[in-house]
Scaffold this active site. Structure first.
Site, mmCIF file in Angstrom:
data_model
loop_
_atom_site.group_PDB
_atom_site.id
_atom_site.type_symbol
_atom_site.label_atom_id
_atom_site.label_comp_id
_atom_site.label_asym_id
_atom_site.label_seq_id
_atom_site.Cartn_x
_atom_site.Cartn_y
_atom_site.Cartn_z
ATOM 1 C CG ASP A 16 30.595 30.216 40.729
ATOM 2 O OD1 ASP A 16 31.852 31.460 41.580
ATOM 3 O OD2 ASP A 16 29.745 31.550 41.336
ATOM 4 C CD GLU B 107 29.592 37.109 42.472
ATOM 5 O OE1 GLU B 107 28.483 36.623 43.406
ATOM 6 O OE2 GLU B 107 29.989 35.911 41.744
ATOM 7 C CG ASP C 263 24.412 41.014 39.986
ATOM 8 O OD1 ASP C 263 22.960 41.799 39.969
ATOM 9 O OD2 ASP C 263 24.067 40.060 40.066
#
Length: 392
Positions: free
Chosen positions: A192, A244, A267
């Site tokens: 990430d 996200e 998300d």
């Protein structure tokens, strides 16, 4: 037609209360109650912006008090379309928490798990991964080994700390070294990048990690740079993941149309809840893009993800926050629930939830007590050696 005097059907139930509870470490729970006493729980966590989301939920009460709670899609459309201004993280997180709670309530009333209302399950177990290496990744090999003992077969770690527009070779070498240490433990790993990397560094970093074959590279660049993401996707074999900070099917559409991403990561507490993320998953499937919901937050969000995963053909793997670096020993994933066994990990997977609703049994007394002292979580403010701000 005149009503049939013999019709004994009871009138439809109505939404009577919508409450929100900021609870540690950085979550926001939503509780919806009907006039007939039915209750559903959801999660509207938007890390660092709890006060704003609570304000949006307060406004949502004006639309939904008195609304039929079974009309979930109508409620979603009311909140999304009738405020004139649409989308964005605050509004979509508020919608998400309420949406999850309405699905939970309806499924509980029917005595079935939520996934049964989504068309039924397409798999028997759900692949999951855990976090290692937080904002300051260091001893990642030991952390990966510990996750293997817990039953995980895949992990995710932050690829970089604060990163400037242009960094030294040593900075890139550090990313490769940490990734290699984890791969040497025999566990799969996704990286990430948290939007911390800028375009001048992105291709160099992806080229350096490519031989180590990570599961994916997440948020190498921020979603506000779609053309640059499309460009780097053409130059790497590493699967590109993001989502996200995208909040609707309309936000995802340009990335699907340009073939810029391989894995969509909405998300369910940011992107309009179960209702909208089901639509995002279906849109992703049409472009042969995988679906792997983002979820470094609480148990209600995770449960919502598991139900969507159970019923979604292009789902691949689920993030879960058990022991994540944001949590403490007294504030971990299962702290505020009474049935933590539903998230038990075996062979890198968890079971499809079978209890009614989302399946999470909330310790309501503990939630109410914790919310009496609301958290004010904020992410760190990072600066580089020259004092300039860096992406967190």
């Amino acid at each position: 037609m005149r009503p049939d005097a013999s019709d004994t059907r009871s009138p439809p139930d109505r939404i009577a209360r919508i409450d929100c509870f900021p609870v540690r470490p950085r979550w926001l729970f939503v509780r919806v109650e009907s006039a007939q006493g039915a209750v559903g729980w959801g999660e509207a966590t938007l890390e660092g912006h709890v006060e704003s989301v609570c304000g949006a939920i307060d406004a949502a009460r004006d639309r939904l008090i008195g609304h039929d709670p079974d009309r979930i899609e109508d409620a979603w459309q009311l909140l999304y379309r009738l405020g004139f201004y649409r989308g964005g993280p605050v509004l979509m997180s508020a919608i998400a928490g309420i949406d999850q709670a309405l699905w939970d309530m309806k499924a509980r009333k029917l005595g079935v798990p939520v996934y049964q209302l989504l068309g039924g399950r397409v798999r028997d177990r759900i692949a999951v991964y855990a976090w290692i290496g937080g904002d300051r990744p260091h001893d990642v090999a030991a952390a990966a080994a510990a996750r293997k003992v817990q039953g995980f077969t895949a992990v995710k770690m932050n690829g970089v700390e604060e990163t400037g527009w242009l960094e030294s070779t040593a900075h890139i070498d550090g990313v490769v070294e940490r990734l290699g240490l984890v791969r040497d433990t025999g566990i799969d790993v996704g990286l990430d990048f948290h939007g911390r990397v800028h375009k001048p560094m992105a291709r160099a970093i992806l080229g350096a990690i490519e031989p180590l074959r990570p599961l994916f590279a997440e948020e190498v660049l921020l979603g506000e740079h779609p053309a640059a993401i499309e460009q780097i996707a053409r130059h790497t074999s590493v699967p590109i993941a993001m989502g996200e900070r995208l909040y609707s099917r309309w936000d995802f559409r340009p990335f699907f149309e340009s073939a810029a991403i391989d894995i969509a990561q909405p998300d369910l507490s940011h992107a309009g809840g179960i209702s909208e993320c089901r639509r995002i998953a279906a849109m992703a499937e049409a472009y042969d893009v995988a679906f792997a919901p983002h979820c470094p937050i609480g148990p209600l969000a995770l449960a919502a993800c598991l139900h969507v995963a159970a019923a979604t053909p292009n789902f691949v793997i689920q993030e879960m926050s058990l022991g994540i670096h944001y949590n403490g020993p007294a504030e971990d994933l299962t702290t505020l629930m009474t049935n933590p066994e539903m998230f038990a990990v075996t062979g890198g997977t968890v079971a499809v939830p079978e209890a009614p609703g989302l399946g999470v049994e909330i310790d309501e007394a503990a939630v109410r007590e914790m919310a009496r002292d609301p958290h004010r979580w904020r992410n760190p403010a990072w600066r580089g050696p020259d004092g300039g701000l860096r992406e967190w």
